[in-house]
Design a protein around this motif. Structure first.
Motif, PDB file in Angstrom:
ATOM      1  N   PRO A   4     -91.993 -25.248 -16.628  1.00 38.90           N
ATOM      2  CA  PRO A   4     -93.388 -25.441 -16.207  1.00 38.90           C
ATOM      3  C   PRO A   4     -94.267 -25.771 -17.411  1.00 38.90           C
ATOM      4  O   PRO A   4     -94.102 -25.181 -18.482  1.00 38.90           O
ATOM      5  N   ASP A   5     -95.162 -26.717 -17.238  1.00 34.43           N
ATOM      6  CA  ASP A   5     -96.107 -27.046 -18.310  1.00 34.43           C
ATOM      7  C   ASP A   5     -97.457 -26.416 -18.003  1.00 34.43           C
ATOM      8  O   ASP A   5     -97.611 -25.673 -17.021  1.00 34.43           O
ATOM      9  N   ILE A   6     -98.439 -26.714 -18.813  1.00 35.83           N
ATOM     10  CA  ILE A   6     -99.780 -26.129 -18.635  1.00 35.83           C
ATOM     11  C   ILE A   6    -100.390 -26.557 -17.297  1.00 35.83           C
ATOM     12  O   ILE A   6    -101.107 -25.786 -16.658  1.00 35.83           O
ATOM     13  N   VAL A   7    -100.045 -27.771 -16.844  1.00 35.39           N
ATOM     14  CA  VAL A   7    -100.561 -28.254 -15.550  1.00 35.39           C
ATOM     15  C   VAL A   7     -99.982 -27.417 -14.414  1.00 35.39           C
ATOM     16  O   VAL A   7    -100.701 -26.988 -13.500  1.00 35.39           O
ATOM     17  N   THR A   8     -98.664 -27.141 -14.467  1.00 37.88           N
ATOM     18  CA  THR A   8     -98.006 -26.307 -13.457  1.00 37.88           C
ATOM     19  C   THR A   8     -98.692 -24.953 -13.359  1.00 37.88           C
ATOM     20  O   THR A   8     -99.059 -24.493 -12.267  1.00 37.88           O
ATOM     21  N   CYS A   9     -98.854 -24.315 -14.516  1.00 38.05           N
ATOM     22  CA  CYS A   9     -99.444 -22.971 -14.552  1.00 38.05           C
ATOM     23  C   CYS A   9    -100.885 -22.977 -14.067  1.00 38.05           C
ATOM     24  O   CYS A   9    -101.323 -22.051 -13.373  1.00 38.05           O
ATOM     25  N   THR A  10    -101.623 -24.041 -14.402  1.00 40.27           N
ATOM     26  CA  THR A  10    -103.028 -24.134 -13.972  1.00 40.27           C
ATOM     27  C   THR A  10    -103.110 -24.298 -12.453  1.00 40.27           C
ATOM     28  O   THR A  10    -103.971 -23.690 -11.803  1.00 40.27           O
ATOM     29  N   ILE A  11    -102.217 -25.117 -11.879  1.00 45.90           N
ATOM     30  CA  ILE A  11    -102.175 -25.300 -10.416  1.00 45.90           C
ATOM     31  C   ILE A  11    -101.871 -23.965  -9.739  1.00 45.90           C
ATOM     32  O   ILE A  11    -102.515 -23.578  -8.758  1.00 45.90           O
ATOM     33  N   LEU A  12    -100.879 -23.255 -10.286  1.00 46.90           N
ATOM     34  CA  LEU A  12    -100.480 -21.967  -9.728  1.00 46.90           C
ATOM     35  C   LEU A  12    -101.623 -20.954  -9.834  1.00 46.90           C
ATOM     36  O   LEU A  12    -101.915 -20.230  -8.869  1.00 46.90           O
ATOM     37  N   LEU A  13    -102.262 -20.917 -10.981  1.00 43.74           N
ATOM     38  CA  LEU A  13    -103.380 -19.994 -11.208  1.00 43.74           C
ATOM     39  C   LEU A  13    -104.525 -20.287 -10.245  1.00 43.74           C
ATOM     40  O   LEU A  13    -105.081 -19.376  -9.616  1.00 43.74           O
ATOM     41  N   ASP A  14    -104.867 -21.558 -10.118  1.00 43.44           N
ATOM     42  CA  ASP A  14    -105.963 -21.969  -9.231  1.00 43.44           C
ATOM     43  C   ASP A  14    -105.639 -21.621  -7.778  1.00 43.44           C
ATOM     44  O   ASP A  14    -106.486 -21.103  -7.043  1.00 43.44           O
ATOM     45  N   GLY A  15    -104.394 -21.895  -7.376  1.00 44.85           N
ATOM     46  CA  GLY A  15    -103.976 -21.597  -6.006  1.00 44.85           C
ATOM     47  C   GLY A  15    -104.032 -20.116  -5.691  1.00 44.85           C
ATOM     48  O   GLY A  15    -104.506 -19.704  -4.622  1.00 44.85           O
ATOM     49  N   LEU A  16    -103.551 -19.287  -6.627  1.00 37.80           N
ATOM     50  CA  LEU A  16    -103.565 -17.837  -6.428  1.00 37.80           C
ATOM     51  C   LEU A  16    -104.994 -17.298  -6.351  1.00 37.80           C
ATOM     52  O   LEU A  16    -105.306 -16.456  -5.499  1.00 37.80           O
ATOM     53  N   CYS A  17    -105.870 -17.812  -7.226  1.00 37.71           N
ATOM     54  CA  CYS A  17    -107.273 -17.360  -7.222  1.00 37.71           C
ATOM     55  C   CYS A  17    -107.989 -17.754  -5.929  1.00 37.71           C
ATOM     56  O   CYS A  17    -108.700 -16.941  -5.333  1.00 37.71           O
ATOM     57  N   LYS A  18    -107.804 -18.990  -5.516  1.00 39.75           N
ATOM     58  CA  LYS A  18    -108.517 -19.478  -4.324  1.00 39.75           C
ATOM     59  C   LYS A  18    -108.037 -18.820  -3.032  1.00 39.75           C
ATOM     60  O   LYS A  18    -108.736 -18.857  -2.026  1.00 39.75           O
ATOM     61  N   THR A  19    -106.823 -18.263  -3.079  1.00 42.51           N
ATOM     62  CA  THR A  19    -106.309 -17.593  -1.875  1.00 42.51           C
ATOM     63  C   THR A  19    -106.405 -16.073  -1.994  1.00 42.51           C
ATOM     64  O   THR A  19    -105.826 -15.343  -1.186  1.00 42.51           O
ATOM     65  N   GLY A  20    -107.137 -15.598  -3.022  1.00 40.92           N
ATOM     66  CA  GLY A  20    -107.416 -14.168  -3.154  1.00 40.92           C
ATOM     67  C   GLY A  20    -106.309 -13.330  -3.743  1.00 40.92           C
ATOM     68  O   GLY A  20    -106.368 -12.094  -3.684  1.00 40.92           O
ATOM     69  N   HIS A  21    -105.283 -13.953  -4.330  1.00 41.76           N
ATOM     70  CA  HIS A  21    -104.166 -13.200  -4.931  1.00 41.76           C
ATOM     71  C   HIS A  21    -104.480 -12.947  -6.409  1.00 41.76           C
ATOM     72  O   HIS A  21    -103.835 -13.485  -7.322  1.00 41.76           O
ATOM     73  N   ILE A  22    -105.490 -12.087  -6.642  1.00 41.41           N
ATOM     74  CA  ILE A  22    -106.026 -11.895  -7.990  1.00 41.41           C
ATOM     75  C   ILE A  22    -105.047 -11.160  -8.907  1.00 41.41           C
ATOM     76  O   ILE A  22    -104.916 -11.520 -10.087  1.00 41.41           O
ATOM     77  N   GLU A  23    -104.359 -10.149  -8.392  1.00 38.75           N
ATOM     78  CA  GLU A  23    -103.412  -9.407  -9.240  1.00 38.75           C
ATOM     79  C   GLU A  23    -102.327 -10.335  -9.782  1.00 38.75           C
ATOM     80  O   GLU A  23    -101.999 -10.298 -10.965  1.00 38.75           O
ATOM     81  N   GLU A  24    -101.781 -11.185  -8.881  1.00 38.78           N
ATOM     82  CA  GLU A  24    -100.746 -12.144  -9.306  1.00 38.78           C
ATOM     83  C   GLU A  24    -101.312 -13.155 -10.295  1.00 38.78           C
ATOM     84  O   GLU A  24    -100.634 -13.556 -11.245  1.00 38.78           O
ATOM     85  N   ALA A  25    -102.587 -13.548 -10.067  1.00 41.17           N
ATOM     86  CA  ALA A  25    -103.238 -14.511 -10.972  1.00 41.17           C
ATOM     87  C   ALA A  25    -103.404 -13.909 -12.367  1.00 41.17           C
ATOM     88  O   ALA A  25    -103.166 -14.590 -13.377  1.00 41.17           O
ATOM     89  N   LEU A  26    -103.775 -12.631 -12.427  1.00 44.52           N
ATOM     90  CA  LEU A  26    -103.943 -11.960 -13.723  1.00 44.52           C
ATOM     91  C   LEU A  26    -102.606 -11.860 -14.463  1.00 44.52           C
ATOM     92  O   LEU A  26    -102.539 -12.069 -15.678  1.00 44.52           O
ATOM     93  N   GLU A  27    -101.540 -11.557 -13.711  1.00 44.66           N
ATOM     94  CA  GLU A  27    -100.203 -11.480 -14.325  1.00 44.66           C
ATOM     95  C   GLU A  27     -99.780 -12.839 -14.879  1.00 44.66           C
ATOM     96  O   GLU A  27     -99.231 -12.934 -15.977  1.00 44.66           O
ATOM     97  N   LEU A  28    -100.035 -13.889 -14.082  1.00 47.94           N
ATOM     98  CA  LEU A  28     -99.683 -15.243 -14.518  1.00 47.94           C
ATOM     99  C   LEU A  28    -100.474 -15.637 -15.758  1.00 47.94           C
ATOM    100  O   LEU A  28     -99.909 -16.200 -16.708  1.00 47.94           O
ATOM    101  N   PHE A  29    -101.770 -15.333 -15.763  1.00 51.10           N
ATOM    102  CA  PHE A  29    -102.628 -15.680 -16.903  1.00 51.10           C
ATOM    103  C   PHE A  29    -102.113 -15.006 -18.176  1.00 51.10           C
ATOM    104  O   PHE A  29    -102.062 -15.631 -19.236  1.00 51.10           O
ATOM    105  N   GLN A  30    -101.720 -13.733 -18.051  1.00 46.43           N
ATOM    106  CA  GLN A  30    -101.200 -13.010 -19.211  1.00 46.43           C
ATOM    107  C   GLN A  30     -99.901 -13.639 -19.697  1.00 46.43           C
ATOM    108  O   GLN A  30     -99.670 -13.792 -20.902  1.00 46.43           O
ATOM    109  N   ALA A  31     -99.053 -14.051 -18.742  1.00 46.79           N
ATOM    110  CA  ALA A  31     -97.791 -14.719 -19.101  1.00 46.79           C
ATOM    111  C   ALA A  31     -98.057 -16.036 -19.814  1.00 46.79           C
ATOM    112  O   ALA A  31     -97.347 -16.399 -20.763  1.00 46.79           O
ATOM    113  N   MET A  32     -99.074 -16.773 -19.356  1.00 50.79           N
ATOM    114  CA  MET A  32     -99.450 -18.040 -19.995  1.00 50.79           C
ATOM    115  C   MET A  32     -99.873 -17.796 -21.437  1.00 50.79           C
ATOM    116  O   MET A  32     -99.509 -18.556 -22.345  1.00 50.79           O
ATOM    117  N   ARG A  33    -100.646 -16.737 -21.653  1.00 53.26           N
ATOM    118  CA  ARG A  33    -101.084 -16.418 -23.025  1.00 53.26           C
ATOM    119  C   ARG A  33     -99.895 -15.977 -23.886  1.00 53.26           C
ATOM    120  O   ARG A  33     -99.790 -16.368 -25.052  1.00 53.26           O
TER     121      ARG A  33
END
Length: 453
Positions: free
Chosen positions: A292-321
């Motif tokens: 996965p590249d930065i675009v993949t992760c950004t799509i995933l992050l955006d999708g999780l946030c817009k559908t209210g899956h905030i805990e998963e989004a926070l985990e993904l963001f930390q993994a990206m960092r």
């Protein structure tokens, strides 16, 4: 090794110098290559046009057009005759910098110097003109080619077809394809991909499918770009089942889906609210060996946030960092927006303040999100302090920011402050949008007198 040779008394000849020069350029050592050219000259070796072309090509490819043009002038002053490769390098460099008119002057100079232009040089200029949006000028160059006795090839025509399709002129692009077939030139996969993309951009998926089927009938195998374009078109048309059919087709027959294919399909799934299916596809992507590249992760992050899956989004963001992906402002803004909408204002504030710690400056959009989030949480005073501090980050409020802040005041019954800020906004040349105007109208209707008096 070269230094060792000279230290031992061996005098390199012009061939050795030329090999060294080529090696330095191939490894991207532009500065050292130029210095080496000067060393040749200082030792009595006059570089020939091949040596100069090597440096010119290197300079142009590294975006050092001014230095390349200076060296080109030096070549002419020395009485060394530039050849077609010299001009092609410079024309390519100029086109990459958007200097199409200057490139055309070089073409004319080639003609004046009796240097035979080739198809590659013309194609470079035609491509640049098309990318600039001046298709009519590109067509003129094609006419010039023919007058010079150079017949356009499939690359030339593909450039024109692609440009027409991107400008929404698909029928004109199809006319070009018909014309090249009559000239005995067979459209290739790039031609068909351009037409498919043109139909997809116009949301004409049935027509895109006909082109797709036709190329297969003609024995022209679709490549991964063809499939990704079709999948993207189906996703945007909300025809996810057909997109999935094509994805399964390539999974079974090949070509191998690449990162772009996965990204396209995941984005389509999120847009249709199919979160678990998108996450499952992401797992398949990892299992297939695609990174996965930065675009993949950004799509995933955006999708999780817009559908209210905030805990998963926070985990993904930390993994990206943790992966050191080199995050810019976009992933931060996506997560801050998701946190604000989910009511996690304190976490959003913390993340917002981390921007400067990570060498990033919040942009207008990030400020708008935070100001809106604070106002929604009943914190208009804190929001206004943030609004007032935007200039500290060299980020002045725009119309959107003013409207968000004014609406925040109105929603928190700060009518007087909202009216004052409206006056300030109008004074700066901005105007209330429909949402702000509606809130003001509601207040006027429900009060005994105009709040604007």
């Amino acid at each position: 090794m070269f230094d060792e040779m000279t230290e031992r008394g061996y005098q390199p000849n012009l061939i050795v110098y030329s090999i060294m020069l080529k090696g330095l350029c191939k490894t991207g050592n532009t500065g050292r290559a130029v210095r080496f050219l000067r060393l040749m000259e200082s030792r009595g070796f006059e570089p020939n046009i091949v040596a100069y072309n090597t440096i010119l090509d290197c300079l142009c490819k590294n975006g050092l057009l001014k230095e390349a043009l200076d060296l080109f002038s030096e070549v002419k002053v020395k009485g060394i005759r530039p050849d077609i490769f010299t001009y092609s390098c410079l024309i390519h460099g100029m086109c990459n910098f958007g200097q199409q008119e200057e490139a055309k002057k070089l073409l004319n100079e080639m003609v004046d110097n009796n240097i035979s232009l080739d198809i590659v040089t013309y194609n470079i200029l035609i491509d640049a003109l098309c990318k600039e949006g001046t298709i009519s000028k590109a067509v003129e160059i094609v006419d010039t080619m023919r007058k010079q006795g150079i017949e356009p090839n499939v690359v030339t025509y593909n450039t024109l077809v692609d440009a027409h399709c991107k400008e929404g002129m698909v029928s004109e692009a199809e006319d070009i394809v018909d014309a090249i077939i009559k000239r005995g030139i067979e459209p290739n996969v790039v031609t068909h991909n351009a037409l498919i993309n043109g139909h997809c951009l116009q949301n004409e998926m049935d027509k895109a499918r006909r082109v797709f089927n036709l190329m297969i009938e003609k024995g022209c195998a679709p490549n991964i770009v063809t499939y990704s374009t079709m999948i993207n078109g189906y996703c945007k048309a909300k025809r996810l089942d057909e997109a999935m059919e094509l994805f399964h087709e390539i999974s079974q027959k090949g070509p191998i889906p690449d990162t772009v294919t996965y990204n396209t399909l995941m984005q389509g799934m999120f847009q249709l609210g199919k979160v678990s299916t998108a996450c499952e596809l992401f797992r398949k992507m990892l299992a297939s060996g695609q990174v996965p590249d930065i675009v993949t992760c950004t799509i995933l992050l955006d999708g999780l946030c817009k559908t209210g899956h905030i805990e998963e989004a926070l985990e993904l963001f930390q993994a990206m960092r943790n992966r050191g992906l080199g995050l810019d402002i976009v992933p931060y803004t996506i997560l801050i927006d998701g946190l604000c909408k989910a009511g996690h204002i304190e976490v959003a504030k913390e993340l917002f303040h981390q921007l400067s710690d990570n060498g990033l400056k919040p942009d207008v959009y990030a400020y708008c999100i935070m100001i809106n989030g604070l106002c929604k949480e009943g914190l208009p005073d804190e929001a206004y302090r943030m609004f007032g501090s935007m200039g500290d980050n060299d980020c002045l409020p725009n119309s959107c920011c003013y409207n968000v802040m004014i609406r925040g005041f109105l929603q928190n019954s700060y009518t007087s402050k909202a009216t004052q800020l409206l006056t300030e906004m109008v004074g700066k040349g901005f105007s209330a949008d429909i949402f702000t105007a509606t809130l003001f109208m509601d207040l006027i209707v429900h009060s005994n007198k105009s709040i604007l008096l």
